[in-house]
Design a protein around this motif. Structure first.
Motif, mmCIF file in Angstrom:
data_model
loop_
_atom_site.group_PDB
_atom_site.id
_atom_site.type_symbol
_atom_site.label_atom_id
_atom_site.label_comp_id
_atom_site.label_asym_id
_atom_site.label_seq_id
_atom_site.Cartn_x
_atom_site.Cartn_y
_atom_site.Cartn_z
ATOM 1 N N LEU A 174 -2.328 8.340 -10.108
ATOM 2 C CA LEU A 174 -0.889 8.777 -9.262
ATOM 3 C C LEU A 174 -0.385 7.384 -8.644
ATOM 4 O O LEU A 174 0.753 7.419 -8.814
ATOM 5 C CB LEU A 174 -1.406 9.746 -7.972
ATOM 6 N N GLY A 175 -1.312 6.296 -8.161
ATOM 7 C CA GLY A 175 -0.532 5.172 -7.706
ATOM 8 C C GLY A 175 -0.781 5.046 -6.365
ATOM 9 O O GLY A 175 0.097 4.119 -5.683
ATOM 10 N N VAL A 176 -1.642 5.958 -5.595
ATOM 11 C CA VAL A 176 -1.916 5.660 -4.226
ATOM 12 C C VAL A 176 -2.953 4.589 -3.975
ATOM 13 O O VAL A 176 -3.856 4.411 -4.868
ATOM 14 C CB VAL A 176 -2.398 6.986 -3.498
ATOM 15 N N THR A 177 -2.894 3.645 -2.863
ATOM 16 C CA THR A 177 -3.916 2.563 -2.532
ATOM 17 C C THR A 177 -4.828 2.996 -1.389
ATOM 18 O O THR A 177 -6.085 2.336 -1.421
ATOM 19 C CB THR A 177 -3.144 1.355 -2.537
ATOM 20 N N LEU A 205 11.218 -3.453 -3.745
ATOM 21 C CA LEU A 205 10.830 -2.050 -3.000
ATOM 22 C C LEU A 205 9.846 -1.964 -1.995
ATOM 23 O O LEU A 205 9.578 -1.125 -1.165
ATOM 24 C CB LEU A 205 10.564 -1.170 -3.987
ATOM 25 N N ARG A 206 8.892 -2.892 -2.237
ATOM 26 C CA ARG A 206 7.630 -3.183 -1.447
ATOM 27 C C ARG A 206 7.847 -3.774 -0.158
ATOM 28 O O ARG A 206 7.558 -3.304 0.934
ATOM 29 C CB ARG A 206 6.546 -3.670 -2.204
ATOM 30 N N GLY A 207 8.357 -5.112 -0.372
ATOM 31 C CA GLY A 207 8.671 -5.752 1.173
ATOM 32 C C GLY A 207 9.934 -6.335 1.146
ATOM 33 O O GLY A 207 10.304 -7.371 2.058
ATOM 34 N N GLY A 208 11.007 -6.061 0.365
ATOM 35 C CA GLY A 208 12.385 -6.535 0.363
ATOM 36 C C GLY A 208 13.067 -6.153 1.679
ATOM 37 O O GLY A 208 13.014 -4.874 2.149
ATOM 38 N N TRP A 209 14.015 -6.997 2.115
ATOM 39 C CA TRP A 209 14.722 -6.476 3.252
ATOM 40 C C TRP A 209 16.064 -5.446 2.930
ATOM 41 O O TRP A 209 16.319 -5.442 1.666
ATOM 42 C CB TRP A 209 15.633 -7.912 3.681
ATOM 43 N N LEU A 232 7.861 6.854 -9.721
ATOM 44 C CA LEU A 232 8.284 6.171 -8.401
ATOM 45 C C LEU A 232 7.455 5.010 -7.984
ATOM 46 O O LEU A 232 7.622 4.006 -7.623
ATOM 47 C CB LEU A 232 8.626 7.191 -7.437
ATOM 48 N N LEU A 233 5.976 5.543 -7.777
ATOM 49 C CA LEU A 233 5.097 4.459 -7.352
ATOM 50 C C LEU A 233 4.812 3.389 -8.392
ATOM 51 O O LEU A 233 4.490 2.452 -7.722
ATOM 52 C CB LEU A 233 3.794 5.306 -7.172
ATOM 53 N N LYS A 234 4.925 3.719 -9.661
ATOM 54 C CA LYS A 234 4.751 2.539 -10.606
ATOM 55 C C LYS A 234 6.042 1.575 -10.428
ATOM 56 O O LYS A 234 5.599 0.572 -10.297
ATOM 57 C CB LYS A 234 4.827 3.009 -12.140
ATOM 58 N N ASP A 249 0.910 -1.188 -0.047
ATOM 59 C CA ASP A 249 -0.054 0.088 0.115
ATOM 60 C C ASP A 249 0.877 1.180 0.013
ATOM 61 O O ASP A 249 2.111 1.035 0.418
ATOM 62 C CB ASP A 249 -0.789 0.037 1.033
ATOM 63 N N VAL A 250 0.100 2.190 -0.379
ATOM 64 C CA VAL A 250 0.665 3.851 -0.344
ATOM 65 C C VAL A 250 -0.232 4.595 0.112
ATOM 66 O O VAL A 250 -1.366 4.623 -0.428
ATOM 67 C CB VAL A 250 1.078 4.127 -1.793
ATOM 68 N N MET A 251 -0.351 5.106 1.256
ATOM 69 C CA MET A 251 -1.096 6.180 1.936
ATOM 70 C C MET A 251 -1.176 7.404 1.343
ATOM 71 O O MET A 251 -0.075 8.037 1.338
ATOM 72 C CB MET A 251 -0.822 5.870 3.371
ATOM 73 N N TYR A 252 -2.463 8.112 1.299
ATOM 74 C CA TYR A 252 -2.649 9.678 0.859
ATOM 75 C C TYR A 252 -3.269 10.174 1.881
ATOM 76 O O TYR A 252 -4.526 9.603 2.089
ATOM 77 C CB TYR A 252 -3.320 9.400 -0.466
ATOM 78 N N LEU A 253 -2.853 11.369 2.404
ATOM 79 C CA LEU A 253 -3.580 11.902 3.407
ATOM 80 C C LEU A 253 -4.296 13.022 2.768
ATOM 81 O O LEU A 253 -3.800 14.174 2.106
ATOM 82 C CB LEU A 253 -2.533 12.524 4.531
ATOM 83 N N ILE A 254 -5.875 13.249 3.179
ATOM 84 C CA ILE A 254 -6.587 14.310 2.514
ATOM 85 C C ILE A 254 -7.295 14.861 3.726
ATOM 86 O O ILE A 254 -7.639 14.323 4.742
ATOM 87 C CB ILE A 254 -7.414 13.603 1.654
ATOM 88 N N MET A 255 -7.219 16.190 3.586
ATOM 89 C CA MET A 255 -8.228 17.057 4.481
ATOM 90 C C MET A 255 -9.413 17.474 3.477
ATOM 91 O O MET A 255 -9.297 18.338 2.782
ATOM 92 C CB MET A 255 -7.558 18.386 4.898
ATOM 93 N N PRO A 256 -10.442 16.700 3.939
ATOM 94 C CA PRO A 256 -11.592 16.682 2.815
ATOM 95 C C PRO A 256 -12.205 18.102 2.549
ATOM 96 O O PRO A 256 -12.587 18.309 1.632
ATOM 97 C CB PRO A 256 -12.769 15.899 3.669
ATOM 98 N N ASP A 257 -12.034 19.003 3.605
ATOM 99 C CA ASP A 257 -12.385 20.531 3.358
ATOM 100 C C ASP A 257 -11.679 21.242 2.317
ATOM 101 O O ASP A 257 -12.162 22.113 1.677
ATOM 102 C CB ASP A 257 -12.519 21.268 4.555
ATOM 103 N N ARG A 258 -10.526 20.650 1.948
ATOM 104 C CA ARG A 258 -9.338 21.389 1.339
ATOM 105 C C ARG A 258 -9.134 20.522 0.192
ATOM 106 O O ARG A 258 -8.363 21.088 -0.779
ATOM 107 C CB ARG A 258 -8.219 21.697 1.947
#
Length: 647
Positions: A197-200, A562-566, A552-554, A144-153
């Motif tokens: 964009l690539g966020v999940t 890149l996701r789970g490697g040591w 980058l996200l692609k 996953d990739v997280m994306y923070l949104i302030m809904p009012d903005r």
């Protein structure tokens, strides 16, 4: 939560309260006498929760608000329901009812009758069958990739809710602390942009009803069971979650058990005398009594983080901790007494209600350390019994991994408590990114933070980030540049963990401190000068950053390493950090150069994962590499991040 400033139901779950209507039709009818008699009888104005589900919990605690609710007897019309106990409080302003739900209870609307000294009244409680759970309550994964949104903005999808009738004068886009019109429908309308964009995963700042025009941010709750009307209705949130799930995306709910807003009705008339820590007139504030010199740090500097050292110190007495866990946040926001088992049950049920009614996938937990740890242990246990995959991410605003790691669950600490928390936002890496990229601190600081991963049970689940809604925008910070913003994204996406992106940073949005860091996303409103939701509407500079982040996200999606490697350190010094990411399928090498000049590095291969490589190929960036028998020779452009595959 704001930092360092003094700062429903519809459909099946409609609350069907029966209120008697009195008409004055004839000249001999005494209307005033009728109304007086009505007002002296028991009356219910609110039921919390406003509905429940069959088969979710064996008991539900109801909190009824109104007047003259000093019940002598309560019974419901279904034989499978049993009132185990009641408690009237605040002179009859509130009535708690503990309702046992038998295993063979069927869905439907329950009618419960209350007998009290001044008369009788009744209320209805919808009991629904649980909806199918497939595709809900998913939790986070390393994909996953997280994306923070302030809904009012973010985007205005429904202009009709810009200024609800109950909040006149609250909407004004020219005022940075007023409501601007963004809403849940606006987010739903732009899910395609986010997916492209690539966020999940979307983390929305709180959507519950708030009490003041300046509470656009959502952290001043006045009703924990209602959606803020500026943002829409419950059905809008349900539709957003369902639509996101259909597109393979997840939704995180921002929850704040630590406090409510100062305008909450509880503040002037709490359901129990100890519902809060203290009262409006007499309470502690949340500032630690300890000076920075207590733990040997230099004094005289303004605080950059919350002071949690005393909370993790087994030698600190309660006197050094009480302000943090019992104080009203910045002396303003009423602190919930989560040690009270009734408060604990109320807050747990509220979390279950939001989860069940929407199908959300996890919780972002505001001000996590300010709540006593036993509450978190019980709260998590209650949630996990129903939703074992649900992920919780705590806010621990501190630069020291020895502090942040203490609050993560999976292990009992010195207090014999396992908080149950899934993971935390990686504030230590946030502070390090800003020091290295904006203040030219040694790049080796990154390796220093990462070596503390041994303190975490699951460091791979940490959430690294370089910006959020509580700090100045990276693009406007002193020392920033488009190149350094790209480096911030490059490190966030390629290091271990689940990256988080703050809305608008992918187009280089500017902004200073709160509230300037919460500007409207360009294109989210009709009439905006440019629409950054589309490629044609972005400026050249915006598109350059967007394309960089998207690429980058692609790459992260395409490479398991890149996701789970040591993660392995390969080289680290004043201006460069080189590391490998290794999975069963592949090995990658990431080379970061923070210097203003190109760098040449010679990376020894012996006793590293890279020693198995027979060829090296550039897959991102502009660096050059030559693979020798004993070392890799790198030529890194100034202020760059490049990625190589090692085969």
């Amino acid at each position: 939560m704001q930092r360092f400033a003094a700062k429903r139901i519809r459909g099946t779950f409609s609350l069907l309260l029966s209120i008697a209507a009195f008409a004055c039709g004839g000249p001999t009818l005494d209307c005033h006498a009728q109304q007086a008699a009505n007002e002296s009888a028991p009356s219910i104005t609110k039921v919390e929760p406003p509905g429940w589900w069959v088969g979710v919990t064996p008991e539900v605690m109801l909190l009824l608000s109104g007047h003259d609710l000093e019940a002598t007897h309560v019974e419901c019309n279904l034989p499978t329901l049993r009132v185990s106990r009641t408690q009237a409080t605040a002179g009859g302003s509130y009535l708690f009812i503990w309702l046992k739900i038998g295993a063979d209870t069927k869905s439907g609307t329950v009618v419960c009758r209350i007998a009290a000294p001044k008369g009788t009244t009744s209320f209805e409680l919808p009991l629904a069958a649980r909806a199918p759970t497939l595709g809900k309550f998913q939790g986070l994964s390393q994909d996953d990739v997280m994306y923070l949104i302030m809904p009012d903005r973010f985007a205005n999808g429904d202009p009709t809710n810009d200024e609800p009738a109950e909040a006149p004068g609250s909407y004004d886009r020219s005022k940075p602390r007023a409501y601007h019109g963004g809403d849940l429908r606006g987010i739903q309308n732009h899910l395609t942009y986010l997916k492209d964009l690539g966020v999940t995963t979307l983390w929305l700042t709180p959507i519950v009803k708030n009490g003041a025009a300046q509470d656009y941010h959502g952290y001043g709750a006045v009703d924990l069971y209602a959606v803020e009307p500026h943002l829409g209705a419950l059905k809008d949130y349900q539709e957003l979650v369902a639509t996101a799930h259909k597109q393979g995306m997840k939704i995180f709910f921002d929850i704040v058990p630590n406090h409510v807003g100062p305008k909450h009705p509880w503040v002037s008339n709490p359901p129990l005398p100890d519902w809060f820590h203290g009262t409006l007139q007499h309470h502690l504030d949340s500032f630690s009594p300890l000076k920075s010199s207590f733990y040997g740090r230099a004094g005289g500097e303004s605080a950059a983080n919350d002071p949690f050292e005393a909370l993790i110190d087994p030698h600190a007495p309660l006197r050094m901790k009480r302000n943090l866990t019992e104080g009203w946040f910045f002396g303003v926001l009423p602190d919930m007494n989560t040690e009270n088992p009734v408060v604990e049950q109320y807050l747990l049920q509220n979390s279950i209600w939001w989860t069940e009614i929407s199908g959300l996938d996890g919780f972002r937990i505001d001000t996590f350390p300010y709540v006593p740890r036993k509450f978190w242990a019980n709260w998590h246990a209650g949630l996990r019994r129903l939703y074992p995959r649900l992920t919780t991410v705590g806010e621990v605003f501190h630069p020291d991994p020895s502090v942040t790691s203490f609050f993560v669950g999976g292990v009992r600490r010195y207090d014999s408590v396992d908080s149950g928390l899934s993971t935390v936002f990686d504030f230590p890496i946030f502070f390090t990114f800003r020091d290295v990229l904006l203040r030219n601190a040694p790049a080796g600081r990154i390796a220093d933070v990462l070596r503390h991963d041994a303190l975490y049970v699951h460091p791979e689940m940490l959430v690294p980030f370089f910006a959020n809604h509580d700090v100045p925008r990276f693009a406007s910070a002193e020392g920033s540049s488009p190149a350094r913003l790209k480096l911030a994204f490059g490190l966030t996406v390629t290091l271990r963990g689940i990256p988080e992106i703050y809305y608008g940073d992918e187009i280089g949005m500017p902004g200073g401190g709160d509230p300037d860091n919460r500007r409207d996303f360009p294109g989210g409103w009709i009439g905006d000068g440019n629409n950054a939701f589309t490629e044609s509407g972005r400026t050249r500079e915006q598109q350059e950053i967007f394309s960089y982040v998207q690429a980058l996200l692609k790459l992260r999606r395409e490479h398991a390493a890149l996701r789970g490697g040591w993660l392995w350190h390969l080289a680290s010094d004043e201006s460069a950090y080189v590391f490998a990411r290794e999975s069963e399928e592949e090995r990658l090498m990431v080379a970061f150069n923070n210097a203003d000049q190109p760098r040449e590095l010679h990376i020894p291969l012996g006793d590293t994962p890279a020693q198995k490589a027979t060829e090296i190929a550039l897959i991102f960036g502009e660096a050059k590499a030559e693979l020798g028998t004993k070392e890799i020779h790198l030529v890194l452009p100034a202020q760059s991040l490049s990625i190589f595959s090692l085969n």
